[in-house]
Scaffold this motif. Structure first.
Motif: not given
Length: 327
Positions: A2-3, A6-7, A219, A263, A266-267, A269, A279-281
């Motif tokens: 997942v990360t 996102w990148g 962050s 960022v 993060f996490p 989003v 969250t990104v998840e």
């Protein structure tokens, strides 16, 4: 995984702003850069070979957003639908006007020139408002649903970003023209570029200071992006006499706001003014769908980078009397 996705999304959005920012900057300043028809066509010829390829990065980014983060795109587009509509209107107007302006050799082009300026301006302001709202938090309720107050999208902090993006894109467009623009406007380009340095600097300092007090959960990566943005700005500030050095710095500077949004928490989003967070998840698609997307994303990204590099290589020389005027 997942990360990584996102990148990839951050890379595509950063690439879009780094490349397309000068398109909109040149568009907003077109009547100021040259008042005669031949001069304006040469200015457009400087960005002509690139501007459609530059917008492909946005299309690819939207594809990744829809495919890899379907729960995020629904919340973002619902929470900022007014800005999304304005952004689409600006993009369509700008792209169509650039391509249609010189379609008829004997036609009146003032209307198309106005459409280029207006489309670029609306696009720049809309992007600034959109990203500014993502930094401060979208106006969503505690369940992540959009609120009825449309004016909440035009918070003073978001308006600051909207105005800042106008100055940011104009500065990038001028630095780009210092590298590839026609020689007869070189002096005007340098003078205008110096005049935009202060507004961009004020935007960076004000947005950073204001954001430091309004965003409590930033962050460490966000601080690094802010430092990179200021370093890029200083490179442009002291490197205007060496445009080929200043241009990559200006491109990095324009990409920094999009990277900052990615960022910042993060996490997490997506944040709202009411405390809702995603969250990104939670935003991501299923692992099986992500694996399927991977088969297409990696080759497409390599082709996109290769084509962009080849286009730059083929059109790296400044526009002159012998250049083909596509637009």
């Amino acid at each position: 995984m997942v990360t990584i996705w996102w990148g990839v999304l951050g890379l595509l959005l950063g690439g879009y702003f780094a490349l397309a920012g000068y398109d909109y900057g040149v568009g907003m300043l077109l009547p100021t850069l040259s008042r005669d028809e031949t001069g304006q066509r040469r200015v457009l010829a400087a960005v002509g070979p690139f501007f459609l390829a530059n917008e492909v990065w946005l299309i690819a980014a939207v594809g990744v957003l829809f495919g890899a983060f379907p729960h995020l795109e629904g919340r973002v587009f619902a929470g900022a639908y007014v800005l999304v509509v304005l952004l689409l209107l600006g993009l369509v107007t700008f792209t169509a006007a650039v391509q249609l302006r010189s379609r008829h050799p004997e036609g009146n082009r003032r209307g198309w020139t106005f459409a280029i300026v207006a489309g670029a301006l609306v696009t720049a302001v809309s992007w600034g408002l959109f990203l500014g709202n993502l930094v401060r938090g979208l106006p969503l309720d505690a369940q992540g649903h959009p609120v009825d107050d449309v004016l909440a999208l035009f918070d003073p902090y978001a308006v600051l970003w909207g105005l800042g993006f106008v100055a940011l894109f104009c500065l990038q467009g001028l630095v780009f023209l210092a590298v590839r623009g026609p020689a007869e406007i070189a002096g005007r380009v340098r003078r205008l570029a110096r005049s935009f340095l202060m507004p961009v600097g004020v935007f960076l300092v004000t947005a950073t200071a204001w954001g430091a007090f309004s965003v409590s959960d930033a962050s460490w990566a966000a601080l690094a992006v802010v430092a990179i943005a200021f370093a890029a700005y200083l490179t442009v500030l002291f490197g205007l006499n060496r445009p080929r050095l200043a241009l990559p710095a200006a491109m990095l500077l324009t990409a920094s706001p999009a990277l900052l949004v990615g960022v910042l928490r993060f996490p997490v989003v997506l944040s709202s003014t009411s405390g809702y967070q995603l969250t990104v998840e939670q935003a991501a698609t299923t692992p099986d769908m992500a694996a399927v997307l991977g088969w297409f994303a990696a080759p497409a990204l390599l082709v996109l980078i290769a084509v962009q590099w080849l286009t730059w290589r083929a059109h790296r020389r400044p526009v002159d009397e012998k250049s083909l005027l596509h637009f």
